[in-house]
Motif scaffolding. Structure first.
Motif, PDB file in Angstrom:
ATOM      1  N   GLU A   6       5.627  -1.600   7.193  1.00 19.85           N
ATOM      2  CA  GLU A   6       5.789  -0.381   6.952  1.00 19.85           C
ATOM      3  C   GLU A   6       5.875   0.221   5.568  1.00 19.85           C
ATOM      4  OE1 GLU A   6       5.888   2.708   9.951  1.00 19.85           O
ATOM      5  OE2 GLU A   6       4.584   1.013  10.132  1.00 19.85           O
ATOM      6  N   LEU A   7       6.520  -0.679   4.964  1.00 22.46           N
ATOM      7  CA  LEU A   7       6.571  -0.749   3.362  1.00 22.46           C
ATOM      8  C   LEU A   7       5.327  -0.721   2.584  1.00 22.46           C
ATOM      9  CD1 LEU A   7       9.944  -2.375   2.464  1.00 22.46           C
ATOM     10  CD2 LEU A   7       9.635   0.139   2.591  1.00 22.46           C
ATOM     11  N   TYR A   8       4.506  -1.674   2.963  1.00 28.12           N
ATOM     12  CA  TYR A   8       3.151  -1.581   2.495  1.00 28.12           C
ATOM     13  C   TYR A   8       2.303  -0.852   2.786  1.00 28.12           C
ATOM     14  CZ  TYR A   8       4.055  -6.345   0.342  1.00 28.12           C
ATOM     15  OH  TYR A   8       4.630  -7.352  -0.364  1.00 28.12           O
ATOM     16  N   TYR A   9       2.339  -0.350   4.396  1.00 26.46           N
ATOM     17  CA  TYR A   9       1.503   0.851   4.648  1.00 26.46           C
ATOM     18  C   TYR A   9       1.722   1.912   4.153  1.00 26.46           C
ATOM     19  CZ  TYR A   9      -1.242   3.840   7.876  1.00 26.46           C
ATOM     20  OH  TYR A   9      -2.014   4.860   8.174  1.00 26.46           O
ATOM     21  N   PHE A  10       2.744   2.474   3.795  1.00 26.19           N
ATOM     22  CA  PHE A  10       3.152   3.738   2.961  1.00 26.19           C
ATOM     23  C   PHE A  10       3.259   3.500   1.693  1.00 26.19           C
ATOM     24  CE2 PHE A  10       4.566   4.660   7.376  1.00 26.19           C
ATOM     25  CZ  PHE A  10       3.784   5.685   7.661  1.00 26.19           C
ATOM     26  N   GLY A  11       3.397   2.386   1.237  1.00 24.09           N
ATOM     27  CA  GLY A  11       3.455   2.175  -0.522  1.00 24.09           C
ATOM     28  C   GLY A  11       4.737   2.308  -0.945  1.00 24.09           C
ATOM     29  N   GLN A  12       5.812   2.085  -0.158  1.00 28.75           N
ATOM     30  CA  GLN A  12       7.388   2.421  -0.530  1.00 28.75           C
ATOM     31  C   GLN A  12       7.911   1.309  -1.233  1.00 28.75           C
ATOM     32  OE1 GLN A  12       8.444   3.589   3.466  1.00 28.75           O
ATOM     33  NE2 GLN A  12       8.585   5.756   2.963  1.00 28.75           N
ATOM     34  N   GLY A  13       8.053   1.396  -2.545  1.00 29.60           N
ATOM     35  CA  GLY A  13       8.619   0.531  -3.338  1.00 29.60           C
ATOM     36  C   GLY A  13       7.815  -0.749  -3.463  1.00 29.60           C
ATOM     37  N   VAL A  14       6.395  -0.729  -3.142  1.00 31.84           N
ATOM     38  CA  VAL A  14       5.746  -1.791  -3.308  1.00 31.84           C
ATOM     39  C   VAL A  14       4.160  -1.092  -3.551  1.00 31.84           C
ATOM     40  CG1 VAL A  14       6.679  -3.660  -2.127  1.00 31.84           C
ATOM     41  CG2 VAL A  14       5.077  -2.206  -1.011  1.00 31.84           C
ATOM     42  N   ARG A  15       3.257  -1.513  -3.981  1.00 34.91           N
ATOM     43  CA  ARG A  15       1.958  -1.089  -3.934  1.00 34.91           C
ATOM     44  C   ARG A  15       1.055  -0.813  -2.788  1.00 34.91           C
ATOM     45  NH1 ARG A  15      -2.804  -3.489  -3.950  1.00 34.91           N
ATOM     46  NH2 ARG A  15      -1.786  -5.505  -4.085  1.00 34.91           N
ATOM     47  N   GLN A  16       0.772   0.258  -2.337  1.00 33.42           N
ATOM     48  CA  GLN A  16       0.037   0.278  -0.800  1.00 33.42           C
ATOM     49  C   GLN A  16      -0.969  -0.679  -0.666  1.00 33.42           C
ATOM     50  OE1 GLN A  16      -2.222   3.932   0.032  1.00 33.42           O
ATOM     51  NE2 GLN A  16      -0.911   4.027   1.835  1.00 33.42           N
ATOM     52  N   ASP A  17      -0.779  -1.496   0.487  1.00 31.55           N
ATOM     53  CA  ASP A  17      -1.529  -2.696   0.655  1.00 31.55           C
ATOM     54  C   ASP A  17      -1.840  -2.722   2.242  1.00 31.55           C
ATOM     55  OD1 ASP A  17      -2.814  -5.234   0.877  1.00 31.55           O
ATOM     56  OD2 ASP A  17      -1.944  -6.121  -0.620  1.00 31.55           O
ATOM     57  N   TYR A  18      -2.819  -2.172   2.637  1.00 32.94           N
ATOM     58  CA  TYR A  18      -3.130  -2.234   3.958  1.00 32.94           C
ATOM     59  C   TYR A  18      -3.454  -3.722   4.464  1.00 32.94           C
ATOM     60  CZ  TYR A  18      -3.858   2.799   4.072  1.00 32.94           C
ATOM     61  OH  TYR A  18      -3.784   4.134   3.587  1.00 32.94           O
ATOM     62  N   ALA A  19      -3.810  -4.537   3.816  1.00 31.86           N
ATOM     63  CA  ALA A  19      -3.955  -5.912   4.134  1.00 31.86           C
ATOM     64  C   ALA A  19      -2.748  -6.669   4.314  1.00 31.86           C
ATOM     65  CB  ALA A  19      -4.814  -6.678   3.368  1.00 31.86           C
ATOM     66  N   GLN A  20      -1.804  -6.335   3.686  1.00 31.17           N
ATOM     67  CA  GLN A  20      -0.344  -6.873   3.670  1.00 31.17           C
ATOM     68  C   GLN A  20       0.109  -6.437   4.942  1.00 31.17           C
ATOM     69  OE1 GLN A  20       1.724  -9.254   2.356  1.00 31.17           O
ATOM     70  NE2 GLN A  20       0.231  -9.905   0.971  1.00 31.17           N
ATOM     71  N   ALA A  21       0.058  -4.930   4.839  1.00 22.62           N
ATOM     72  CA  ALA A  21       0.625  -4.388   6.311  1.00 22.62           C
ATOM     73  C   ALA A  21       0.324  -4.979   7.405  1.00 22.62           C
ATOM     74  CB  ALA A  21       0.474  -2.965   6.344  1.00 22.62           C
ATOM     75  N   MET A  22      -1.111  -5.233   7.557  1.00 23.31           N
ATOM     76  CA  MET A  22      -1.665  -6.158   8.692  1.00 23.31           C
ATOM     77  C   MET A  22      -1.102  -7.534   9.078  1.00 23.31           C
ATOM     78  SD  MET A  22      -3.764  -6.061  11.309  1.00 23.31           S
ATOM     79  CE  MET A  22      -5.214  -5.084  11.501  1.00 23.31           C
ATOM     80  N   ASP A  23      -0.798  -8.138   7.731  1.00 30.58           N
ATOM     81  CA  ASP A  23      -0.378  -9.795   8.077  1.00 30.58           C
ATOM     82  C   ASP A  23       1.247  -9.428   8.605  1.00 30.58           C
ATOM     83  OD1 ASP A  23      -2.452 -10.947   7.178  1.00 30.58           O
ATOM     84  OD2 ASP A  23      -1.786 -10.991   4.996  1.00 30.58           O
ATOM     85  N   TRP A  24       1.995  -8.409   8.028  1.00 28.21           N
ATOM     86  CA  TRP A  24       3.306  -8.289   8.655  1.00 28.21           C
ATOM     87  C   TRP A  24       3.255  -7.757  10.196  1.00 28.21           C
ATOM     88  CZ3 TRP A  24       6.981 -10.798   6.882  1.00 28.21           C
ATOM     89  CH2 TRP A  24       6.975 -11.472   5.373  1.00 28.21           C
ATOM     90  N   TYR A  25       2.355  -6.808  10.527  1.00 22.94           N
ATOM     91  CA  TYR A  25       2.430  -6.439  11.632  1.00 22.94           C
ATOM     92  C   TYR A  25       1.796  -7.400  12.642  1.00 22.94           C
ATOM     93  CZ  TYR A  25       1.977  -1.271  10.555  1.00 22.94           C
ATOM     94  OH  TYR A  25       2.108  -0.060  10.046  1.00 22.94           O
ATOM     95  N   LEU A  26       0.936  -8.430  12.254  1.00 23.75           N
ATOM     96  CA  LEU A  26       0.558  -9.419  13.036  1.00 23.75           C
ATOM     97  C   LEU A  26       1.742 -10.363  13.526  1.00 23.75           C
ATOM     98  CD1 LEU A  26      -3.074 -10.144  11.620  1.00 23.75           C
ATOM     99  CD2 LEU A  26      -2.207  -9.326  14.182  1.00 23.75           C
ATOM    100  N   ASN A  27       2.671 -10.638  12.245  1.00 19.17           N
ATOM    101  CA  ASN A  27       3.701 -11.496  12.559  1.00 19.17           C
ATOM    102  C   ASN A  27       4.752 -10.955  13.595  1.00 19.17           C
ATOM    103  OD1 ASN A  27       2.900 -13.564  10.591  1.00 19.17           O
ATOM    104  ND2 ASN A  27       4.034 -12.344   8.991  1.00 19.17           N
ATOM    105  N   ALA A  28       4.998  -9.849  13.461  1.00 15.74           N
ATOM    106  CA  ALA A  28       5.845  -9.117  14.327  1.00 15.74           C
ATOM    107  C   ALA A  28       5.308  -8.910  15.876  1.00 15.74           C
ATOM    108  CB  ALA A  28       6.457  -7.741  13.873  1.00 15.74           C
ATOM    109  N   ALA A  29       3.971  -8.654  15.939  1.00 11.67           N
ATOM    110  CA  ALA A  29       3.263  -8.332  17.067  1.00 11.67           C
ATOM    111  C   ALA A  29       3.168  -9.604  18.016  1.00 11.67           C
ATOM    112  CB  ALA A  29       1.870  -7.956  16.771  1.00 11.67           C
ATOM    113  N   GLU A  30       3.054 -10.788  17.425  1.00 14.89           N
ATOM    114  CA  GLU A  30       2.889 -11.993  17.970  1.00 14.89           C
ATOM    115  C   GLU A  30       4.270 -12.358  18.685  1.00 14.89           C
ATOM    116  OE1 GLU A  30       1.719 -14.855  14.872  1.00 14.89           O
ATOM    117  OE2 GLU A  30      -0.376 -14.120  14.619  1.00 14.89           O
TER     118      GLU A  30
END
Length: 110
Positions: free
Chosen positions: A57-81
């Motif tokens: 979510e931090l990567y998706y919204f760019g909160q405290g980090v540069r907005q990065d949908y690819a990073q958001a996807m990677d972290w979503y996948l880790n938790a989704a698994e």
């Protein structure tokens, strides 16, 4: 916060995650996304699905980090698994709107 810190210093993952959440919500400490990221990253490496979602979510919204949908996807996948439903929703959302990945309504429905 005092008790969370005591538990976090002993490596208790839930306390570390809770401190990160408090840093996001401006509860007991000033809102600070960088502090949130630091605390939550400690927990993600322990396989904590909720923290992995929070990082996405931090990567998706760019909160405290540069907005990065690819990073958001990677972290979503880790938790989704690990069966974390909110992350599964996040993956579908990225597919539905083609954010950082090609738009794919079929994948969005999965």
């Amino acid at each position: 916060m005092e008790w969370y810190l005591k538990a976090a210093e002993q490596g208790y993952a839930e306390a570390q995650h809770s401190i990160g959440v408090l840093c996001n919500l401006d509860r007991g400490v000033p809102q600070d996304y960088s502090q949130e990221m630091g605390w939550i990253l400690k927990v993600t490496h322990q396989g904590h699905a909720g923290s992995q979602y929070d990082i996405s979510e931090l990567y998706y919204f760019g909160q405290g980090v540069r907005q990065d949908y690819a990073q958001a996807m990677d972290w979503y996948l880790n938790a989704a698994e690990q069966g974390y439903v909110a992350s599964q929703h996040g993956i579908g959302f990225l597919h539905k709107y083609g954010q950082g990945i090609p738009l794919d309504n079929k994948q969005a429905m999965n």
